[in-house]
Enzyme design. Sequence first.
Site, mmCIF file in Angstrom:
data_model
loop_
_atom_site.group_PDB
_atom_site.id
_atom_site.type_symbol
_atom_site.label_atom_id
_atom_site.label_comp_id
_atom_site.label_asym_id
_atom_site.label_seq_id
_atom_site.Cartn_x
_atom_site.Cartn_y
_atom_site.Cartn_z
ATOM 1 N N LEU A 190 0.847 -1.175 0.000
ATOM 2 C CA LEU A 190 0.000 0.000 0.000
ATOM 3 C C LEU A 190 0.892 1.238 0.000
ATOM 4 C CD1 LEU A 190 -2.434 -1.314 2.666
ATOM 5 C CD2 LEU A 190 -3.100 -0.815 0.332
ATOM 6 N N ALA A 229 2.757 2.633 3.225
ATOM 7 C CA ALA A 229 3.822 1.918 3.945
ATOM 8 C C ALA A 229 4.790 1.237 2.989
ATOM 9 C CB ALA A 229 3.203 0.893 4.909
ATOM 10 N N CYS A 230 4.354 0.157 2.362
ATOM 11 C CA CYS A 230 5.281 -0.687 1.599
ATOM 12 C C CYS A 230 5.751 -0.054 0.296
ATOM 13 C CB CYS A 230 4.653 -2.054 1.346
ATOM 14 S SG CYS A 230 4.376 -2.983 2.874
ATOM 15 N N VAL A 231 5.129 1.042 -0.121
ATOM 16 C CA VAL A 231 5.677 1.859 -1.209
ATOM 17 C C VAL A 231 6.570 2.958 -0.630
ATOM 18 C CG1 VAL A 231 5.137 3.426 -3.118
ATOM 19 C CG2 VAL A 231 3.750 1.372 -2.761
#
Length: 223
Positions: A127, A130-132
């Site tokens: 998402l 966060a993970c981007v």
Amino acid sequence: MSDAVRFTRDRKRIETMTTPLLTPSECVLLLVDQQAGLAFGVGSIDRQSLLNNVIALAKTAKVFGLPIVASTSASKVYSGPLMPGIQAAIPDVAAIERRNMNVWEDTAAREAIQATGRKRLIVSGLLTEACVSFPVISALAEGYEVFVVGDACGGLTPASHDLALRRMESLGAKMTSWIQLLLELQRDWTRHDTYDGARAIVEAHAGGYGIGLAYARDMIHPS
């Protein structure tokens, strides 16, 4: 921000000012957690549109010969594998499974990116919040020039997605879209090696623009 990090970023900006447009030989694509379990939570964009955009981006990377690094998390317990339509576009790419949120803190994934020797990093993922954001911020700190494909990322809400994009941009990331990326890499429709592949992606995934290209090919003939 340390003086060393600031100097590295400023130097990179100066070095790229004379060649601001992307070229295939400089770029590597990172796909982060493009998994159904995470896509269920996306509220910043229609999920079918998001999938269309990511598939188009993956196909673009293939047509222009970009190295592709894909990473997944919690694939066995919640998130599932790389979404089938995306995997079908890049069948030779095996996703690297990790446990932490930040791809840059996973040795295998980070080293796969570094091994390409390319310093222009194109990022798409779930998402956005966060993970981007986390690997983008980390890669910027290590001197990478990072391009975030905003319409191939999904956030929990439109507001939180936008705020995450703005934070990354404030730290030096560049925002783009999959169609801008494709057109930037092609730039000249007389580049025959990639013409057919690029045009096919546009026709399949670019909505009205693609419909127009297909119409022109079939209906408009020189007199």
